[in-house]
Design a protein around this motif. Structure first.
Motif, mmCIF file in Angstrom:
data_model
loop_
_atom_site.group_PDB
_atom_site.id
_atom_site.type_symbol
_atom_site.label_atom_id
_atom_site.label_comp_id
_atom_site.label_asym_id
_atom_site.label_seq_id
_atom_site.Cartn_x
_atom_site.Cartn_y
_atom_site.Cartn_z
ATOM 1 N N ALA A 128 0.854 -1.170 0.120
ATOM 2 C CA ALA A 128 -0.015 0.189 -0.167
ATOM 3 C C ALA A 128 0.943 1.446 -0.014
ATOM 4 C CB ALA A 128 -0.910 0.007 1.119
ATOM 5 N N ASP A 144 -0.263 7.209 0.804
ATOM 6 C CA ASP A 144 -1.276 8.191 -0.041
ATOM 7 C C ASP A 144 -1.075 9.538 0.215
ATOM 8 O OD1 ASP A 144 -2.340 5.402 -1.049
ATOM 9 O OD2 ASP A 144 -4.031 6.547 -1.533
ATOM 10 N N LYS A 162 -11.193 8.244 3.048
ATOM 11 C CA LYS A 162 -10.247 7.393 2.512
ATOM 12 C C LYS A 162 -9.348 7.037 3.536
ATOM 13 C CE LYS A 162 -8.959 7.404 -1.935
ATOM 14 N NZ LYS A 162 -8.636 7.848 -3.300
ATOM 15 N N GLY A 187 -5.694 3.981 5.171
ATOM 16 C CA GLY A 187 -5.020 2.480 5.103
ATOM 17 C C GLY A 187 -4.410 2.527 6.287
ATOM 18 N N GLN A 244 -6.382 -1.051 3.103
ATOM 19 C CA GLN A 244 -6.898 0.297 2.373
ATOM 20 C C GLN A 244 -8.436 0.127 2.292
ATOM 21 O OE1 GLN A 244 -4.222 2.020 -0.757
ATOM 22 N NE2 GLN A 244 -3.654 -0.019 -0.968
#
Length: 734
Positions: free
Chosen positions: A17, A20, A587, A589, A605
């Motif tokens: 992952a 982000d 959003k 994770g 995620q």
């Protein structure tokens, strides 16, 4: 199934992952900033992620991005627009390397020019800014911006590498597709270059409809064959460490042939019986860009400057053939109707941007300013002929049209804009204000040629001059090392489109006419957003809420009354609709290795979007706003291999416009789907990716792909998503 060879290893991020909120984006502020530092909700999908998810088209690209929907039509024209928070079409700016892709335009059953002009294999990154963004990007950024960023030689070179070559090939089972491509990069101290080519072909994307054959009862997809090609070439010259010149050449084209079996048989409206309906659709886009970037300036006005000149051409041609039997006076007339739709745009433009940082006491400033100038010529034409098969007579009269016709005159539009933004940092950057302002001037100059005038002998066309001011104020407050608040206000606008201002169309057979409206006002939006972010070693999270009000939406060809002289019903585009859309987006994770070293490689995620939209004029729900959607995925990655299981979830689509009395619209039921991905690096520079979609082979209707249709329709299965399908990919890099 899909098999692919791809040039990704050099620019691919480590497996697992991505962090982000640490990713660098440019679109949100026109400056390089980590997502954690921008006052907007921003999504980034990089090349590594696109390859891992076996992305082949824009529907694949946004499959796991709740709140972003790709529209599609059943039958012939397929994928057509990208909707952000319920707003789509030409109200979302879609750009490639800063240059807007061509407009969408549709009229009637045989013409539909979409905006699906970009080959995703040429991209290194996609950035999406949600909500009004006109303060930086002007008209058409009413609902947001989708920014495609193409590959550069530097993405493959560096650390002593002077050359790179990668290949790609593959297949996909959902449409029995094949694709192949290659990327080559070379470079030295000053010169570098890149060439990327690709080819794709396949058939119609399957659904879970079971009724075949011909006619309106068919629910299986119509037979199609598609083929596409693209090329991206770049040459870069860097005379010094602070300067770079870049020449870009890009071309993309697609062809689709459709046997429209659903249109065979008796046509209730005309009484004719179709024995054949074929469509041949072609679209292409080509651009040439020359740009210059220079940094390290010792100027009071700028530390760095970049500019680019460009020309872009797009062409859509759609040919249709109908072979029919028409009853007439006790006999049957056999005829063949051939139609050709053209929609072409040519744009020239100049973009220039400058950046300057300085301090005033304890306050930091990062100013970005620039100008955008673009001139676009738009041509649309419909042509055709009718062939009487028994007599051989050929005529251009196909009532209500006498071909050729234009539905609006040739239109030249000029957009000129100046923008400025200041990122003001207080307390060593812990608190930042981001005010911005853009002034746009829009000009529309129609050109009445013989084709338009013969079809519209009395229509008075009008030019248009409009100036719009778009402000924005963003805020980012880092109240701890890991936590921050963000949000602000932004205004959006969209200038009145050329086709709405000067539409011209008269149908004496059915008794109506469409007339121009030179008094149209720009569509506008006012958006508020507030969010909370977390970015740390354990993971990342972003939670935001937004409220956007839209005013003066243009309703095309609205009935306004009858002409007292001719008796014709009059239709005209008007500013009539006001709307509001509000919602919440999440959003986040987790990286499990921060909890226990034994869990290294494991990550989680997820994302979700909830929204509500209403037409403030009627109080009805907006059908373009999706129900609650969410994704949740768990991944495991090692250096040589990894896997990821992702769930897609959607609520019932129960908020639709009011149906006529005594009827109801179809509410697509909620659903849950599972997708499984795996990859394996079995040799240096070589990687296999596998994807299995809709693992349980469930029958579902994706809300964004279902039109507003009666709940009692016998053809609801037309709009179902594909059943279980597989993709496999192989990439090799040297």
């Amino acid at each position: 199934m899909a098999l692919c060879l791809s040039s990704t290893s050099v620019i691919a991020a480590p497996d697992g992952a991505p962090r982000d909120l640490d990713q660098i984006v440019v679109t949100a502020t026109r400056t390089e900033r980590a997502i954690a530092d921008v006052p907007n909700t921003v999504d980034v999908i990089d090349r590594a992620r696109m390859d891992a998810l076996l992305v082949r088209d824009i529907a694949d690209l946004f499959r796991y991005e709740p709140g972003i929907t790709v529209g599609s039509s059943f039958g012939r024209f397929g994928l057509n627009d990208i909707r952000i928070r319920g707003l789509g079409g030409n109200r979302v700016r879609i750009q490639t390397d800063g240059i807007a892709v061509p407009d969408a335009f549709a009229i009637g059953s045989f013409s539909n020019a979409n905006r699906n002009f970009v080959d995703l294999d040429t991209l290194k990154r996609v950035e999406v800014v949600r909500g009004p963004t006109s303060a930086l990007y002007g008209s058409d950024a009413l609902g947001g911006v989708v920014s495609f960023v193409t590959k550069d030689p530097a993405d493959y070179l560096g650390e002593g590498r002077t050359a790179h070559f990668g290949t790609k090939l593959g297949v996909t089972s959902a449409d029995e597709g094949l694709f192949a491509g290659a990327t080559a990069a070379f470079g030295g101290e000053r010169w570098s270059g890149l060439v990327a080519v690709s080819h794709r072909q396949g058939q119609e994307t399957g659904n879970m409809g079971e009724v075949g054959g011909t006619g309106s009862a068919r629910t299986q997809a119509n037979p199609q064959a598609y083929a596409g090609r693209s090329v991206l070439g770049k040459v870069v010259f860097a005379p010094s460490e602070t300067q770079r010149f870049k020449l870009t050449v890009e071309g993309n084209e697609d062809d689709v042939d459709t046997d429209v079996l659903t249109s065979y048989g008796l046509q209730a409206l005309t009484g004719a019986t179709n024995t054949q309906v074929l469509g041949e659709d072609h679209q292409s886009r080509a651009r040439v860009t020359f740009g210059h970037e220079i940094g390290g300036l010792s100027s009071a006005l700028a530390d760095s400057v970049d500019w680019q000149l460009y020309r872009q051409d797009s062409r859509t041609r759609q040919d249709s053939v109908e072979v029919r039997r028409v009853p007439s006076g006790g006999t049957v007339i056999r005829d063949r109707r051939e139609r050709a739709f053209h929609f072409d745009q040519r744009s020239y433009g100049l973009q220039a941007n400058a950046r300057k940082t300085f301090e005033t006491g304890s306050v930091d400033h990062a100013i970005a300013y620039g100008l955008d100038i673009e001139r676009t010529e738009t041509k649309q034409k419909r042509d055709g002929r009718r062939i009487f098969l028994d007599t051989g007579v050929v005529t251009n009269v196909m009532l209500p049209d006498v071909f050729p016709v234009r539905d609006f005159p040739i239109s030249d539009t000029t957009r000129a804009a100046l923008y400025v933004q200041d990122e003001i940092g207080f307390a060593d950057g812990a608190f930042r204000l981001v005010p911005a302002l853009r002034v746009d001037h829009y000009r529309l100059d129609p050109e009445v040629d013989t084709i338009f005038r013969e079809d519209n002998p009395t229509t008075q066309v009008a030019d248009l001059r409009e100036t719009s001011v778009s402000p924005k104020l963003g805020v980012v407050w880092k109240f701890s090392d890991a936590w921050s608040l963000f949000g602000g206000y932004a205004r959006g606008f969209r200038a009145p489109p050329y086709n709405d201002v000067n539409i011209g169309f008269t149908n004496f057979m059915f008794g109506y006419t469409a007339i121009p409206n030179p008094d149209l006002r720009s569509e506008t939006s006012d958006g508020l957003e507030l969010g909370l972010r977390f970015a740390g070693d354990v993971g990342y999270a972003s939670l935001s809420s937004y409220y956007t009000q839209y005013d003066d939406f243009i309703e095309s060809t609205r009935y306004i009354g009858d002409d007292p002289v001719t008796g014709l019903m009059i239709y005209q585009s008007q500013n009539v609709d006001d709307a509001r859309i509000r919602g919440v987006e999440f959003k986040g994770g987790l990286y499990f290795d921060t909890f226990a070293p034994a869990l290294e490689g494991w990550s989680l995620q997820g994302a979700a979007a909830w929204s509500r939209g209403e037409d403030r004029t009627t109080g009805e729900a907006l059908g373009s706003v999706d129900p609650l959607t969410a994704t949740l995925g768990v991944a495991f990655a090692r250096e040589a291999w990894g896997a990821e299981l992702i769930g897609r979830f959607a609520g019932r689509r129960d908020r639709l416009p009011a149906a006529p009395a005594g009827s109801a619209y179809f509410e697509s039921p909620g659903h849950a789907l599972l997708d499984l991905y795996a990859h394996w690096r079995f040799a240096p520079g070589t990687r296999v990716d596998v994807g299995v979609f809709n693992l349980a082979d469930r029958k579902v209707w994706q809300a964004g792909l279902v039109p507003v249709v009666s709940a009692t329709s016998a053809t609801l299965d037309r709009y179902t998503a594909p059943g279980r399908n597989v993709a496999v990919s192989l990439s090799v890099d040297f």
